[in-house]
Structures are given as structure tokens and as C-alpha cells.
Design an enzyme around this catalytic site. Sequence first.
Site, PDB file in Angstrom:
ATOM      1  N   ARG A 163     -35.594  85.414  58.258  1.00  0.00           N
ATOM      2  CA  ARG A 163     -35.778  87.140  57.504  1.00  0.00           C
ATOM      3  C   ARG A 163     -36.524  86.452  56.651  1.00  0.00           C
ATOM      4  O   ARG A 163     -37.479  87.855  55.792  1.00  0.00           O
ATOM      5  CB  ARG A 163     -34.150  87.958  57.311  1.00  0.00           C
ATOM      6  N   ARG A 199     -23.211 103.864  58.891  1.00  0.00           N
ATOM      7  CA  ARG A 199     -23.598 102.494  58.650  1.00  0.00           C
ATOM      8  C   ARG A 199     -23.915 103.030  56.611  1.00  0.00           C
ATOM      9  O   ARG A 199     -24.593 103.566  56.388  1.00  0.00           O
ATOM     10  CB  ARG A 199     -24.606 101.816  59.242  1.00  0.00           C
TER      11      ARG A 199
HETATM   12  P1  ADP Z   1     -31.357  96.051  59.468  1.00  0.00           P
HETATM   13  O1  ADP Z   1     -32.068  94.562  60.383  1.00  0.00           O
HETATM   14  O2  ADP Z   1     -31.220  97.516  60.777  1.00  0.00           O
HETATM   15  O3  ADP Z   1     -31.226  96.460  58.405  1.00  0.00           O
HETATM   16  P2  ADP Z   1     -29.618  94.433  59.775  1.00  0.00           P
HETATM   17  O4  ADP Z   1     -27.829  94.265  60.068  1.00  0.00           O
HETATM   18  O5  ADP Z   1     -29.732  93.138  60.790  1.00  0.00           O
HETATM   19  O6  ADP Z   1     -29.712  95.099  59.859  1.00  0.00           O
HETATM   20  O7  ADP Z   1     -29.017  93.472  58.061  1.00  0.00           O
HETATM   21  C1  ADP Z   1     -28.468  94.691  57.447  1.00  0.00           C
HETATM   22  C2  ADP Z   1     -28.227  93.695  55.726  1.00  0.00           C
HETATM   23  O8  ADP Z   1     -28.166  92.325  56.008  1.00  0.00           O
HETATM   24  C3  ADP Z   1     -30.083  93.595  55.731  1.00  0.00           C
HETATM   25  O9  ADP Z   1     -30.335  94.799  54.701  1.00  0.00           O
HETATM   26  C4  ADP Z   1     -29.673  92.564  54.418  1.00  0.00           C
HETATM   27  O10 ADP Z   1     -29.110  92.570  53.458  1.00  0.00           O
HETATM   28  C5  ADP Z   1     -28.442  91.127  55.168  1.00  0.00           C
HETATM   29  N1  ADP Z   1     -29.529  90.328  56.292  1.00  0.00           N
HETATM   30  C6  ADP Z   1     -29.030  90.245  57.556  1.00  0.00           C
HETATM   31  N2  ADP Z   1     -29.856  88.857  57.992  1.00  0.00           N
HETATM   32  C7  ADP Z   1     -30.046  88.462  56.502  1.00  0.00           C
HETATM   33  C8  ADP Z   1     -30.324  87.390  56.338  1.00  0.00           C
HETATM   34  N3  ADP Z   1     -31.548  86.425  57.059  1.00  0.00           N
HETATM   35  N4  ADP Z   1     -31.091  86.918  54.656  1.00  0.00           N
HETATM   36  C9  ADP Z   1     -31.052  87.789  54.300  1.00  0.00           C
HETATM   37  N5  ADP Z   1     -29.916  88.701  54.321  1.00  0.00           N
HETATM   38  C10 ADP Z   1     -29.873  89.112  55.534  1.00  0.00           C
END
Ligand code: ADP
Length: 194
Positions: free
Chosen positions: A88, A134
Site C-alpha cells: 500500500r 466499521r
Molecule cells: P480500506 O481500503 O477500505 O481503507 P482496508 O480494510 O484495506 O480498508 O484497510 C483498513 C486500514 O488498515 C487502513 O486504513 C490502514 O490503517 C490499515 N492497513 C491495511 N493495509 C495496510 C498496509 N498495507 N499498510 C499499512 N496499513 C494498512
Amino acid sequence: MRLLMVAPPGAGKGTQAARLASHYGMAHLSSGELLREEVAAGSEIGRDVAAYLERGDLVPDEVVIEILTKPVLDAVEHGGYVLDGFPRTLRQAEEAHRVAKQVEGIELQAVVHLAVGHDEVRRRLLARARREGRSDDTGTTIAHRLEVFDAQTRPLLAYYAGRGLVVDIDGEQPVEKVFADIVDALDSLRAGRR
Ligand code: ADP
């Protein structure tokens, strides 16, 4: 098959990743889900990351890398993976690439970009908040997550486009049509590489 989904929050990554996983027989690995499970379980990692999730900030790269490495390696042995939410950041992508180069058969084959405008994702996230509650689906946190996406995650698209991996899909269509477009694009990509 080995895929990564890149899209703003609320664009339908999770929905499409789950369908792609069953269609192609691969594991669906959602970094957000794995992190939320750690929080729910009250683990040490969970206690550290809860506040980041709540604010809509990214958790530190090391934590996500730690959580994802084993599931990715396991998935490679069993039909592949669709990654939803990891890498990400550019740093995560570079680190994943560095590791992947050392192990035969684990490198990404395609990156699916679901394009959805901010107005539409905001509408969808507020609707999800009403359904699922959520903790990060609230007005100000949603705005912050969109900023974080634009600043930290969107640059991945240029990085992966440079490696010839990106498939652009119109994510504002009905779920079925988005899915059909992704499968068409992936199948022609694979046919072209044969
Ligand atoms: P969305 O894409 O709807 O924000 P996710 O479930 O993918 O939902 O992610 C929720 C949260 O999890 C993000 O806002 C972040 O805080 C954390 N997160 C998820 N994946 C990562 C990542 N690869 N690196 C850092 N934080 C992450």
C-alpha cells in the site's frame, strides 16, 4: 495466479478480491481484515495497531510485512493469491519486490486498478457505515483515508505501470460488470503472455 488490487477505500477491492479468489482458486489476503482480526483477538500487534486503524492512518510497514509474509508464502504453494491492501506504499512494494526476486514463483503477475471517483467512494463508505459500523467509516476518517490513498498508495500505480503490470478497470459499474471486466482483462493478459 498472483494478483494485487489497488483502489481507494470503498472502491470494491474486498468484494472483487473474494470473487476472483474463488474464480481462479487462489487465497484472498486482505491486510485490513488480518489487522482487524489482530485487534479483535487483543494480540500484542492488535493493541499496537488499533489507534492507527481508528484514525485511518497506515500502520507501520514492518507490522504489515510481518503479518503478510507467511500467508503469501503459503498461498504460493496453493494456487496463488490475490492481495487486497498490501503493498500500500512504495516502500512496501519495493520491499515485497526485493523478497520476491529471491524466491522462484512468488512475484506479482498483474495489478488490478479499480478506478472510482471520490464522490462515489464517499457515498459507498457512508452506506457501509450504516450497515456494518466499521470504526473507520466515519465522515472525517473517510476524508483522511482518501487523502492517505492519494498521497501514499496512488503512486504505486505508476511504479507498477513501469513494470507493465497494471490493468485499469472502471469500478463505478455494477459489481457483476466490474468482475466480468477484470476476468476478461486478466484472461487476455494471460493469453498474450503465452
Ligand atoms: P480500506 O481500503 O477500505 O481503507 P482496508 O480494510 O484495506 O480498508 O484497510 C483498513 C486500514 O488498515 C487502513 O486504513 C490502514 O490503517 C490499515 N492497513 C491495511 N493495509 C495496510 C498496509 N498495507 N499498510 C499499512 N496499513 C494498512
